[in-house]
Design an enzyme around this catalytic site. Structure first.
Site, PDB file in Angstrom:
ATOM      1  NE  ARG A  42      -4.168  -1.631   0.365  1.00  0.00           N
ATOM      2  CZ  ARG A  42      -5.211  -1.743   1.170  1.00  0.00           C
ATOM      3  NH1 ARG A  42      -5.455  -0.821   2.061  1.00  0.00           N
ATOM      4  NH2 ARG A  42      -6.015  -2.767   1.045  1.00  0.00           N
ATOM      5  NE  ARG A  95      -7.369   5.108   2.476  1.00  0.00           N
ATOM      6  CZ  ARG A  95      -8.081   4.214   3.144  1.00  0.00           C
ATOM      7  NH1 ARG A  95      -9.282   4.506   3.554  1.00  0.00           N
ATOM      8  NH2 ARG A  95      -7.582   3.033   3.412  1.00  0.00           N
ATOM      9  NE  ARG A 118     -10.264   7.056  -2.911  1.00  0.00           N
ATOM     10  CZ  ARG A 118     -11.541   7.275  -2.710  1.00  0.00           C
ATOM     11  NH1 ARG A 118     -12.221   8.030  -3.541  1.00  0.00           N
ATOM     12  NH2 ARG A 118     -12.163   6.741  -1.678  1.00  0.00           N
ATOM     13  CG  ASP A 134      -8.978  -3.354  -3.884  1.00  0.00           C
ATOM     14  OD1 ASP A 134      -8.255  -2.894  -2.990  1.00  0.00           O
ATOM     15  OD2 ASP A 134      -9.830  -4.239  -3.679  1.00  0.00           O
ATOM     16  CE1 TYR A 143     -12.666  -8.033   2.010  1.00  0.00           C
ATOM     17  CE2 TYR A 143     -10.861  -9.452   1.340  1.00  0.00           C
ATOM     18  CZ  TYR A 143     -11.344  -8.394   2.090  1.00  0.00           C
ATOM     19  OH  TYR A 143     -10.494  -7.716   2.910  1.00  0.00           O
TER      20      TYR A 143
HETATM   21  O1  CP3 Z   1       0.066  -1.630  -2.481  1.00  0.00           O
HETATM   22  C1  CP3 Z   1      -0.282  -0.776  -3.305  1.00  0.00           C
HETATM   23  O2  CP3 Z   1       0.156   0.405  -3.270  1.00  0.00           O
HETATM   24  C2  CP3 Z   1      -1.195  -1.171  -4.449  1.00  0.00           C
HETATM   25  C3  CP3 Z   1      -2.590  -0.953  -4.234  1.00  0.00           C
HETATM   26  C4  CP3 Z   1      -3.475  -1.923  -3.455  1.00  0.00           C
HETATM   27  C5  CP3 Z   1      -4.792  -1.566  -3.069  1.00  0.00           C
HETATM   28  N1  CP3 Z   1      -5.375  -2.663  -2.521  1.00  0.00           N
HETATM   29  C6  CP3 Z   1      -5.444  -0.250  -3.268  1.00  0.00           C
HETATM   30  C7  CP3 Z   1      -6.447   0.174  -2.284  1.00  0.00           C
HETATM   31  C8  CP3 Z   1      -3.263  -3.250  -3.073  1.00  0.00           C
HETATM   32  C9  CP3 Z   1      -2.026  -4.118  -3.189  1.00  0.00           C
HETATM   33  C10 CP3 Z   1      -4.482  -3.703  -2.478  1.00  0.00           C
HETATM   34  C11 CP3 Z   1      -4.666  -5.079  -1.990  1.00  0.00           C
HETATM   35  C12 CP3 Z   1      -5.846  -5.425  -1.193  1.00  0.00           C
HETATM   36  N2  CP3 Z   1      -7.101  -4.900  -1.263  1.00  0.00           N
HETATM   37  C13 CP3 Z   1      -5.868  -6.485  -0.278  1.00  0.00           C
HETATM   38  C14 CP3 Z   1      -4.723  -7.408   0.024  1.00  0.00           C
HETATM   39  C15 CP3 Z   1      -3.705  -6.747   0.860  1.00  0.00           C
HETATM   40  C16 CP3 Z   1      -4.088  -6.587   2.264  1.00  0.00           C
HETATM   41  O3  CP3 Z   1      -4.243  -5.429   2.686  1.00  0.00           O
HETATM   42  O4  CP3 Z   1      -4.199  -7.600   2.914  1.00  0.00           O
HETATM   43  C17 CP3 Z   1      -7.158  -6.549   0.248  1.00  0.00           C
HETATM   44  C18 CP3 Z   1      -7.633  -7.523   1.322  1.00  0.00           C
HETATM   45  C19 CP3 Z   1      -7.937  -5.546  -0.379  1.00  0.00           C
HETATM   46  C20 CP3 Z   1      -9.368  -5.233  -0.187  1.00  0.00           C
HETATM   47  C21 CP3 Z   1      -9.550  -3.848   0.249  1.00  0.00           C
HETATM   48  N3  CP3 Z   1      -9.457  -2.739  -0.563  1.00  0.00           N
HETATM   49  C22 CP3 Z   1      -9.838  -3.414   1.560  1.00  0.00           C
HETATM   50  C23 CP3 Z   1     -10.008  -4.319   2.756  1.00  0.00           C
HETATM   51  C24 CP3 Z   1      -9.955  -2.020   1.506  1.00  0.00           C
HETATM   52  C25 CP3 Z   1     -10.406  -1.116   2.589  1.00  0.00           C
HETATM   53  C26 CP3 Z   1      -9.412  -0.984   3.675  1.00  0.00           C
HETATM   54  C27 CP3 Z   1      -8.769   0.344   3.555  1.00  0.00           C
HETATM   55  O5  CP3 Z   1      -7.521   0.400   3.614  1.00  0.00           O
HETATM   56  O6  CP3 Z   1      -9.527   1.317   3.452  1.00  0.00           O
HETATM   57  C28 CP3 Z   1      -9.660  -1.597   0.181  1.00  0.00           C
HETATM   58  C29 CP3 Z   1      -9.586  -0.212  -0.325  1.00  0.00           C
HETATM   59  C30 CP3 Z   1      -8.285   0.202  -0.971  1.00  0.00           C
HETATM   60  N4  CP3 Z   1      -7.572  -0.533  -1.885  1.00  0.00           N
HETATM   61  C31 CP3 Z   1      -7.615   1.453  -0.782  1.00  0.00           C
HETATM   62  C32 CP3 Z   1      -6.467   1.431  -1.611  1.00  0.00           C
HETATM   63  C33 CP3 Z   1      -5.456   2.532  -1.803  1.00  0.00           C
HETATM   64  C34 CP3 Z   1      -8.090   2.614   0.075  1.00  0.00           C
HETATM   65  C35 CP3 Z   1      -9.329   3.121  -0.531  1.00  0.00           C
HETATM   66  C36 CP3 Z   1      -9.434   4.571  -0.851  1.00  0.00           C
HETATM   67  O7  CP3 Z   1      -8.626   5.214  -1.549  1.00  0.00           O
HETATM   68  O8  CP3 Z   1     -10.496   5.069  -0.442  1.00  0.00           O
END
Ligand code: CP3
Length: 347
Positions: A26, A30, A39, A75, A152
């Site tokens: 990540r 944010r 965003r 994502d 999920y």
């Molecule tokens: O790592 C990176 O920079 C690449 C981007 C990336 C995102 N999601 C963007 C994202 C990666 C590698 C993921 C993987 C992801 N997404 C996983 C596996 C990794 C982990 O964390 O275990 C999972 C389970 C998800 C599902 C997911 N997407 C969740 C649970 C959430 C909400 C939690 C949160 O952090 O808010 C997301 C949203 C998400 N995916 C965001 C980002 C940058 C934040 C959302 C936003 O910008 O509003």
């Protein structure tokens, strides 16, 4: 001379490097003002589905952090949409799937995905990023492993006990195996397509598989994850297999043949590496919440991890899970610099 490209790729293959490579799960997100600014104007799904925007977000952390790799921005759950899932990201709630899977007929109805048409925006974003990077650092592609994607699809959101997931697994093993087979095929095809589009390394996220007992892991999950990793071997691209809470699963995970195993902070890095063997690389494992500590305490923890890795070939520094949105960006910058400065070795 070892370039940044070599440093990360060599570490993935357990070859000697000049200093330990580092990137952050990540690393685009944010905690960065420039991500928050984008965003404000676009939804997460729009960022993921617009190649120019996804490419821009992928490159944002490279302007701020001295990381040794970029990771394509999308994502984990995006490939579930073309399979038939109604995916939404509710503000401050995380992902929600409005039509979760509960019956064998739901599993049968899931469509298979052709990445070249259904996920073309990610492949195009990869091509744009590779062009822009011009070999400065490698680009990592990624996909969800079958169990984490299934959790999920079945729960419809994140979960604490995975009750519905385990219920389907125990009550309807045939439907379960069909579901994991379909998800594995989609993950494999997507990763193969990402590699063809230009990513040099892939990471398979099985973030939540640590909720299973070793027996259940071996019976219900491992054969499906194995098929994904086997299907990538012919590409020659190194595979990083990441999951959390895996102290009891590490040896079985390791049997799947990934080049690098990603571990969280719940297990000391030296203990984890000893148990999987030094012919496999290891990625990790600073607690993301440690980034909220004062800098001297962060430095002490970075040193501790580096000492446990003993400058052995095959360590890639990372967090044990993704960066949290409130994280001070200067602390992330400082960690990248500390890792390089404190792990220099003669070649
Ligand atoms: O790592 C990176 O920079 C690449 C981007 C990336 C995102 N999601 C963007 C994202 C990666 C590698 C993921 C993987 C992801 N997404 C996983 C596996 C990794 C982990 O964390 O275990 C999972 C389970 C998800 C599902 C997911 N997407 C969740 C649970 C959430 C909400 C939690 C949160 O952090 O808010 C997301 C949203 C998400 N995916 C965001 C980002 C940058 C934040 C959302 C936003 O910008 O509003």
């Amino acid at each position: 001379m070892i370039t940044k490209t070599d440093r990360f790729l060599k570490a993935c293959r357990c070859e000697p490097v000049d200093c330990t490579p580092v990137w952050f799960m990540r690393q685009a997100g944010r905690y960065m003002a420039e991500y928050r600014a984008l965003r404000q104007r676009h939804s997460l799904l729009t960022l993921c589905k617009t190649p120019e925007l996804a490419a821009e977000v992928t490159l944002q952390p490279l302007q701020r952090l001295s990381v040794d790799a970029a990771i394509i921005f999308t994502d984990l759950l995006i490939p579930l949409e073309p399979m038939g899932a109604k995916l939404i990201f509710a503000p401050n709630e995380g992902p929600v799937i409005e039509n979760p899977i509960r019956a064998a007929s739901d599993v049968k109805a899931l469509r298979m995905v052709d990445p070249d048409t259904d996920l073309d925006y990610t492949l195009e974003a990869i091509r744009l990023v590779c062009h822009e990077l011009d070999g400065r650092v490698p680009l990592i592609g990624f996909a969800g492993a079958p169990f984490t994607l299934a959790s999920y699809l079945i729960e419809g959101s994140g979960s604490r006990h995975y009750m519905q997931t385990k219920r389907l697994m125990y009550h309807q093993p045939e439907a379960w195996h069909l579901l994991l087979d379909k998800l594995g095929r989609v993950a494999m095809a997507f990763l193969q397509a990402q590699i063809s589009a230009g990513v040099q390394v892939v990471q398979l996220f099985d973030s939540w598989v640590g909720c299973l007992s070793p027996d259940d892991y071996c019976t219900y999950v491992l054969p499906h994850t194995r098929r994904v990793i086997d299907g990538l071997r012919a590409t020659g691209a190194p595979v990083i297999h990441f999951a959390t809470d895996t102290a009891t699963l590490l040896k079985d995970m390791c049997d799947l043949g990934a080049d690098v195993i990603g571990v969280d902070w719940r297990l000391a890095l030296d203990t984890a590496w000893r148990s999987i063997g030094y012919d496999v690389g290891i990625q990790g494992n600073l607690d993301p919440v440690a980034l909220f500590a004062p800098l001297p305490e962060i430095a002490r923890r970075v040193d501790d991890i580096l000492q446990r890795a003993e400058n052995r070939p095959g360590h890639i520094f990372n967090l044990g899970h993704g960066i949290l949105p409130e994280t001070p960006v200067e602390h992330v910058q400082a960690v990248a610099e500390m890792v390089h400065a404190r792990s220099v070795r003669p070649l």
